[in-house]
Write an enzyme that holds these catalytic residues in place. Structure first.
Site, PDB file in Angstrom:
ATOM      1  N   GLY A  59      72.500  61.714  17.437  1.00  0.00           N
ATOM      2  CA  GLY A  59      72.107  60.300  17.522  1.00  0.00           C
ATOM      3  C   GLY A  59      71.979  59.551  16.216  1.00  0.00           C
ATOM      4  N   ASP A 118      60.741  59.223  20.649  1.00  0.00           N
ATOM      5  CA  ASP A 118      60.313  58.907  22.015  1.00  0.00           C
ATOM      6  C   ASP A 118      58.919  59.508  22.199  1.00  0.00           C
ATOM      7  OD1 ASP A 118      60.017  58.594  24.748  1.00  0.00           O
ATOM      8  OD2 ASP A 118      61.917  59.464  25.302  1.00  0.00           O
ATOM      9  N   LYS A 146      59.262  54.462  20.087  1.00  0.00           N
ATOM     10  CA  LYS A 146      58.728  54.002  21.370  1.00  0.00           C
ATOM     11  C   LYS A 146      57.205  54.044  21.338  1.00  0.00           C
ATOM     12  CE  LYS A 146      62.713  55.291  24.177  1.00  0.00           C
ATOM     13  NZ  LYS A 146      63.228  56.061  25.328  1.00  0.00           N
ATOM     14  N   ASP A 174      72.937  57.427  22.841  1.00  0.00           N
ATOM     15  CA  ASP A 174      73.756  57.486  24.051  1.00  0.00           C
ATOM     16  C   ASP A 174      72.905  57.562  25.304  1.00  0.00           C
ATOM     17  OD1 ASP A 174      72.802  60.211  23.537  1.00  0.00           O
ATOM     18  OD2 ASP A 174      74.148  60.778  25.164  1.00  0.00           O
ATOM     19  N   ARG A 180      77.613  55.354  22.747  1.00  0.00           N
ATOM     20  CA  ARG A 180      77.098  55.782  21.445  1.00  0.00           C
ATOM     21  C   ARG A 180      77.576  54.888  20.288  1.00  0.00           C
ATOM     22  NH1 ARG A 180      74.461  60.522  20.416  1.00  0.00           N
ATOM     23  NH2 ARG A 180      75.179  62.028  21.928  1.00  0.00           N
TER      24      ARG A 180
HETATM   25  P1  IMP Z   1      61.406  62.945  21.699  1.00  0.00           P
HETATM   26  O1  IMP Z   1      61.452  64.399  21.366  1.00  0.00           O
HETATM   27  O2  IMP Z   1      60.772  62.700  23.051  1.00  0.00           O
HETATM   28  O3  IMP Z   1      60.736  62.102  20.637  1.00  0.00           O
HETATM   29  O4  IMP Z   1      62.881  62.451  21.881  1.00  0.00           O
HETATM   30  C1  IMP Z   1      63.668  62.307  20.800  1.00  0.00           C
HETATM   31  C2  IMP Z   1      65.135  62.437  21.126  1.00  0.00           C
HETATM   32  O5  IMP Z   1      65.480  62.081  22.480  1.00  0.00           O
HETATM   33  C3  IMP Z   1      65.871  61.464  20.259  1.00  0.00           C
HETATM   34  O6  IMP Z   1      66.239  62.052  19.049  1.00  0.00           O
HETATM   35  C4  IMP Z   1      67.052  61.077  21.116  1.00  0.00           C
HETATM   36  O7  IMP Z   1      68.107  61.975  20.883  1.00  0.00           O
HETATM   37  C5  IMP Z   1      66.574  61.211  22.516  1.00  0.00           C
HETATM   38  N1  IMP Z   1      66.134  59.896  23.056  1.00  0.00           N
HETATM   39  C6  IMP Z   1      64.874  59.523  23.347  1.00  0.00           C
HETATM   40  N2  IMP Z   1      64.834  58.279  23.828  1.00  0.00           N
HETATM   41  C7  IMP Z   1      66.110  57.835  23.836  1.00  0.00           C
HETATM   42  C8  IMP Z   1      66.715  56.588  24.240  1.00  0.00           C
HETATM   43  O8  IMP Z   1      66.081  55.613  24.671  1.00  0.00           O
HETATM   44  N3  IMP Z   1      68.069  56.525  24.095  1.00  0.00           N
HETATM   45  C9  IMP Z   1      68.820  57.558  23.623  1.00  0.00           C
HETATM   46  N4  IMP Z   1      68.282  58.714  23.226  1.00  0.00           N
HETATM   47  C10 IMP Z   1      66.932  58.866  23.342  1.00  0.00           C
HETATM   48 MG    MG Z   2      67.983  62.196  18.116  1.00  0.00          MG
END
Ligand code: IMP
Ligand code: MG
Length: 193
Positions: A59, A118, A146, A174, A180
């Protein structure tokens, strides 16, 4: 000798399924904010010698490309790959290392470059993992954060934009590998067909 671009036959981008993300952050706004972040990071690292940017695949690849070129300090590029979501939008909470950094980062000033935080699970995992390589310092930068979902205990030193609880695509991000390379950041409804 003339150098001509090789034209790949039938290279038009054909969307697999029609999807129209709603613009959340326009291309120009992203560009401006990335430049601001780069200026801030350049200032903060001015006396450090060199910063090692660790881009989190996949990403962060576009953000890393733009951010790194906007810096005016010595820098190195590394990549790390993790997986947590598979191809859908439901976080499993479990983060899996797919590829570790290849270069030596011991005693280096490391900046993790993430597309989005996230829940914060991925970043927490990455910080712990990268710490085991014993860098001199470790900071993190995320283009998107977020606010309503992220665990506030996971430290993010540089944030591009705070967004709500929605699924975003484009600029590297994506949904099931779609959208993407959109030049802007858009939101999609993962439940919609
Ligand atoms: P976390 O571990 O919950 O913080 O999620 C992080 C990873 O989830 C990011 O590096 C993204 O690859 C993916 N991700 C989380 N939210 C989104 C979104 O809204 N769009 C796309 N990818 C996301
Ligand atoms: Mg990521």
């Amino acid at each position: 000798m003339n150098v001509l671009p090789y034209r790949i036959p039938h290279s038009r981008d054909v969307p697999l399924k029609p999807s129209t993300p709603t613009t959340l952050i326009a291309e120009e706004e992203v560009r401006r904010r990335v430049e601001e972040l780069a200026a801030e990071i350049s200032r903060d690292y001015a006396d450090k010698g060199e910063v090692v940017l660790i881009g989190v695949l996949k990403g962060a690849f576009i953000f890393l490309a733009d951010l790194s070129r906007a810096l005016d300090i010595p820098r190195r590029i590394e990549f790390i790959a993790v997986s947590s979501y598979g191809s859908n939008h439901v976080s499993s909470g479990a983060v899996r290392l797919v590829m570790d950094v290849r270069g030596n980062i011991e005693d280096q000033h490391v900046l993790i470059v993430e597309d989005i935080v996230d829940t914060g699970d991925t970043l927490r995992y990455l910080i712990d993992l990268i710490k085991s390589h014993r860098p001199a310092t470790i900071r993190s930068c995320a283009l998107l954060y977020k606010t309503d979902r992220a665990d506030a205990n996971v430290p993010v030193d540089y944030i591009g934009f705070q967004i709500g609880d929605e699924w975003v695509v484009g600029y590297g991000l994506d949904y099931a590998e779609q959208n993407r390379t959109l030049p802007y950041i858009g939101s999609v409804d993962p439940e919609a067909g």
